[in-house]
Design a protein around this motif. Structure first.
Motif, PDB file in Angstrom:
ATOM      1  N   TYR A  65       0.817  -1.219   0.000  1.00 55.62           N
ATOM      2  CA  TYR A  65       0.000   0.000   0.000  1.00 55.62           C
ATOM      3  C   TYR A  65       0.849   1.267   0.000  1.00 55.62           C
ATOM      4  CZ  TYR A  65       0.921   0.393   5.047  1.00 55.62           C
ATOM      5  OH  TYR A  65       1.524   0.515   6.273  1.00 55.62           O
ATOM      6  N   LYS A  66       2.137   1.141   0.355  1.00 59.50           N
ATOM      7  CA  LYS A  66       3.019   2.307   0.405  1.00 59.50           C
ATOM      8  C   LYS A  66       3.253   2.930  -0.968  1.00 59.50           C
ATOM      9  CE  LYS A  66       4.234   2.352   4.850  1.00 59.50           C
ATOM     10  NZ  LYS A  66       4.090   3.525   5.746  1.00 59.50           N
ATOM     11  N   ILE A  67       2.853   2.228  -2.033  1.00 59.07           N
ATOM     12  CA  ILE A  67       3.004   2.792  -3.365  1.00 59.07           C
ATOM     13  C   ILE A  67       2.264   4.123  -3.490  1.00 59.07           C
ATOM     14  CG2 ILE A  67       1.028   1.505  -4.297  1.00 59.07           C
ATOM     15  CD1 ILE A  67       4.317   2.434  -6.134  1.00 59.07           C
ATOM     16  N   LEU A  68       1.166   4.290  -2.753  1.00 59.62           N
ATOM     17  CA  LEU A  68       0.416   5.542  -2.832  1.00 59.62           C
ATOM     18  C   LEU A  68       1.267   6.717  -2.377  1.00 59.62           C
ATOM     19  CD1 LEU A  68      -2.125   7.151  -3.366  1.00 59.62           C
ATOM     20  CD2 LEU A  68      -2.960   6.517  -1.097  1.00 59.62           C
ATOM     21  N   GLU A  69       2.043   6.534  -1.323  1.00 62.21           N
ATOM     22  CA  GLU A  69       2.911   7.615  -0.846  1.00 62.21           C
ATOM     23  C   GLU A  69       3.923   8.015  -1.908  1.00 62.21           C
ATOM     24  OE1 GLU A  69       4.504   6.808   3.104  1.00 62.21           O
ATOM     25  OE2 GLU A  69       2.734   5.561   3.510  1.00 62.21           O
ATOM     26  N   LYS A  70       4.449   7.044  -2.644  1.00 61.53           N
ATOM     27  CA  LYS A  70       5.417   7.351  -3.687  1.00 61.53           C
ATOM     28  C   LYS A  70       4.756   8.107  -4.837  1.00 61.53           C
ATOM     29  CE  LYS A  70       8.942   4.821  -4.254  1.00 61.53           C
ATOM     30  NZ  LYS A  70       9.942   3.806  -4.654  1.00 61.53           N
ATOM     31  N   ILE A  71       3.502   7.764  -5.141  1.00 62.84           N
ATOM     32  CA  ILE A  71       2.779   8.496  -6.186  1.00 62.84           C
ATOM     33  C   ILE A  71       2.547   9.940  -5.771  1.00 62.84           C
ATOM     34  CG2 ILE A  71       0.580   8.649  -7.435  1.00 62.84           C
ATOM     35  CD1 ILE A  71       0.452   5.564  -7.269  1.00 62.84           C
ATOM     36  N   ILE A  72       2.135  10.133  -4.526  1.00 61.88           N
ATOM     37  CA  ILE A  72       1.902  11.496  -4.035  1.00 61.88           C
ATOM     38  C   ILE A  72       3.209  12.277  -4.009  1.00 61.88           C
ATOM     39  CG2 ILE A  72       1.082  12.875  -2.097  1.00 61.88           C
ATOM     40  CD1 ILE A  72      -1.114  11.326  -3.623  1.00 61.88           C
ATOM     41  N   ASP A  73       4.288  11.655  -3.550  1.00 65.76           N
ATOM     42  CA  ASP A  73       5.604  12.321  -3.546  1.00 65.76           C
ATOM     43  C   ASP A  73       5.999  12.743  -4.958  1.00 65.76           C
ATOM     44  OD1 ASP A  73       5.828  11.934  -0.815  1.00 65.76           O
ATOM     45  OD2 ASP A  73       7.133  10.175  -0.986  1.00 65.76           O
ATOM     46  N   PHE A  74       5.775  11.853  -5.909  1.00 69.45           N
ATOM     47  CA  PHE A  74       6.141  12.144  -7.303  1.00 69.45           C
ATOM     48  C   PHE A  74       5.297  13.288  -7.847  1.00 69.45           C
ATOM     49  CE2 PHE A  74       5.858  11.362 -11.918  1.00 69.45           C
ATOM     50  CZ  PHE A  74       7.204  11.311 -12.239  1.00 69.45           C
ATOM     51  N   ALA A  75       4.004  13.305  -7.540  1.00 68.24           N
ATOM     52  CA  ALA A  75       3.122  14.379  -8.010  1.00 68.24           C
ATOM     53  C   ALA A  75       3.580  15.732  -7.483  1.00 68.24           C
ATOM     54  CB  ALA A  75       1.690  14.089  -7.570  1.00 68.24           C
ATOM     55  N   ILE A  76       3.975  15.755  -6.222  1.00 68.14           N
ATOM     56  CA  ILE A  76       4.441  17.013  -5.617  1.00 68.14           C
ATOM     57  C   ILE A  76       5.767  17.442  -6.236  1.00 68.14           C
ATOM     58  CG2 ILE A  76       5.282  18.035  -3.465  1.00 68.14           C
ATOM     59  CD1 ILE A  76       3.217  16.238  -2.005  1.00 68.14           C
ATOM     60  N   ALA A  77       6.694  16.498  -6.400  1.00 65.01           N
ATOM     61  CA  ALA A  77       8.008  16.820  -6.959  1.00 65.01           C
ATOM     62  C   ALA A  77       7.902  17.334  -8.391  1.00 65.01           C
ATOM     63  CB  ALA A  77       8.908  15.583  -6.908  1.00 65.01           C
ATOM     64  N   GLU A  78       6.966  16.790  -9.166  1.00 61.76           N
ATOM     65  CA  GLU A  78       6.811  17.192 -10.565  1.00 61.76           C
ATOM     66  C   GLU A  78       5.841  18.357 -10.742  1.00 61.76           C
ATOM     67  OE1 GLU A  78       8.616  16.069 -13.075  1.00 61.76           O
ATOM     68  OE2 GLU A  78       9.708  14.793 -11.650  1.00 61.76           O
ATOM     69  N   ALA A  79       5.233  18.810  -9.638  1.00 62.19           N
ATOM     70  CA  ALA A  79       4.321  19.960  -9.656  1.00 62.19           C
ATOM     71  C   ALA A  79       3.215  19.796 -10.701  1.00 62.19           C
ATOM     72  CB  ALA A  79       5.105  21.252  -9.902  1.00 62.19           C
ATOM     73  N   VAL A  80       2.586  18.621 -10.701  1.00 59.08           N
ATOM     74  CA  VAL A  80       1.469  18.417 -11.621  1.00 59.08           C
ATOM     75  C   VAL A  80       0.256  19.206 -11.136  1.00 59.08           C
ATOM     76  CG1 VAL A  80       2.325  16.110 -12.202  1.00 59.08           C
ATOM     77  CG2 VAL A  80       0.567  16.358 -10.436  1.00 59.08           C
ATOM     78  N   GLU A  81      -0.715  19.374 -12.001  1.00 56.66           N
ATOM     79  CA  GLU A  81      -1.935  20.092 -11.621  1.00 56.66           C
ATOM     80  C   GLU A  81      -3.000  19.167 -11.029  1.00 56.66           C
ATOM     81  OE1 GLU A  81       0.402  22.596 -13.369  1.00 56.66           O
ATOM     82  OE2 GLU A  81      -0.600  21.460 -14.953  1.00 56.66           O
TER      83      GLU A  81
END
Length: 378
Positions: free
Chosen positions: A27-43
């Motif tokens: 389930y920790k994959i969700l944290e990595k997705i959120i981290d990636f979204a923040i790092a890439e500054a997606v909308e």
């Protein structure tokens, strides 16, 4: 507009086929997705259904999901969520409230929601959620044509191309809507059906069949879409076929196998072939699981088996059939053999329970038998 598209998180689903304890929590994959979204500054981040594996996910895992999505808010990132056939929405099941940066589709009817992004641009999103474990209707006919009053229009869809049980659709109808992008869920292997119509697959595989562990990282530009597939998974399942023809002793066999287990983040299924020189002793070590136990000291091994020798058909350790078709389990007959209590009857009447048992039996069989055909998990 930069976005992430993911689907089939199945947050409350454990790794399957493992008998070893592992340090990784899927389930920790969700944290990595959120981290990636923040790092890439997606909308915006799109979640295309089956966020949970169980039809009644625990309060703990529900809170985990909403807490992670709320992490996007301080960065001006929005999330859009639909529910799929596994986590189909019923108000009586869900205990959580989403933060106001999250748009959720609750209805089984196709709706369109309009969002204003942090850039000031406008986004129309059309989609629906399951309220039952199966939908036989073609839902794509209910999606509106692209709304050109908005800067972008996205279609969110959880279902199958053709088929019967999971909102069967066809590619032509999707293309006719002229959306900027279709974010699809339900199929666990990544698949790009057209430039703008994509199954992201599951971002963290749970068994040896789920070998594409990806999210979509995209950007919509006037000149067209830029699409990238990003692998954020901590661990991967991999099947290796090792040729032992150069091994004349058991020591050489062990050294050769260990030399091919190069990554502790891979869960291996091992097939051994051309082992004539050590056949009898190797067979014994497979049968008593001594070799398997040794390999598991430093690596995660899902499965270890010998492929048949051309000249020794009696060494078969599995049965090969042309195509796998699991017969239906007779739950009525099973129920007749156990105490007749209403609590047990309620379990046996639950279609999700029946599906879960059937899936688990199918997975077990796939671990020990070889089949020519195959089906994607969903």
């Amino acid at each position: 507009m930069k976005f992430i598209h993911t689907a089939d998180l199945h947050l409350d689903r454990e790794f399957e086929g493992l008998v070893q304890e592992v340090a990784y929590q899927p389930y920790k994959i969700l944290e990595k997705i959120i981290d990636f979204a923040i790092a890439e500054a997606v909308e915006v981040v799109f979640f295309a259904g089956d966020n949970f594996h169980q039809s009644q996910p625990s309060i703990k895992i529900q809170n985990y999901f909403t807490t992670q999505l709320a992490r996007l808010k301080p960065h001006g990132i929005q999330a859009v969520v639909i529910f799929g056939n596994h986590d189909y929405y019923r108000e009586s099941v869900y205990w959580v409230q989403f933060s106001d940066n999250v748009t959720v589709f609750y209805s089984e009817s196709v709706m369109t929601r309009k969002l204003t992004l942090r850039t000031g641009e406008t986004l129309a999103v059309s989609g629906f959620s399951y309220q039952h474990s199966h939908i036989s209707d073609d839902k794509i006919v209910d999606y509106p044509l692209r709304d050109y009053a908005c800067d972008y229009h996205i279609g969110l869809f959880h279902g199958e191309i053709s088929g019967h049980k999971f909102a069967p659709a066809n590619l032509t109808d999707m293309l006719s809507k002229n959306y900027n992008y279709w974010a699809l869920g339900h199929i666990h292997l990544a698949s790009q059906l057209a430039d703008s119509i994509i199954y992201s697959g599951t971002p963290q595989g749970r068994n040896k069949k789920e070998v594409t562990n990806l999210i979509v990282y995209g950007e919509i530009l006037p000149s067209g879409n830029l699409i990238y597939f990003q692998d954020l998974a901590e661990v991967h399942f991999e099947t290796l076929t090792l040729d032992l023809s150069a091994c004349q002793t058991l020591a050489q066999v062990l050294t050769y196998i260990m030399g091919n287990l190069v990554d502790e983040t891979i869960f291996y299924s091992l097939n051994l072939k051309n082992y004539e020189a050590v056949a009898d002793n190797l067979q014994e070590a497979i049968d008593n699981e001594e070799l398997l136990e040794e390999l598991r000291q430093n690596h995660t091994i899902v499965k270890l088996k010998l492929l048949p020798l051309d000249s020794n058909k009696h060494l078969l350790t599995s049965i090969e059939v042309p195509k796998f078709a699991m017969p239906d389990i007779d739950f009525t007959d099973i129920y007749s053999l156990i105490p007749h209590k209403k609590e047990i009857q309620a379990i046996f009447d639950d279609p999700e329970f029946i599906t879960e048992v059937q899936d688990n039996v199918s997975l077990y069989v796939s671990q020990y038998f070889d089949f020519g055909g195959g089906q994607d998990e969903n």
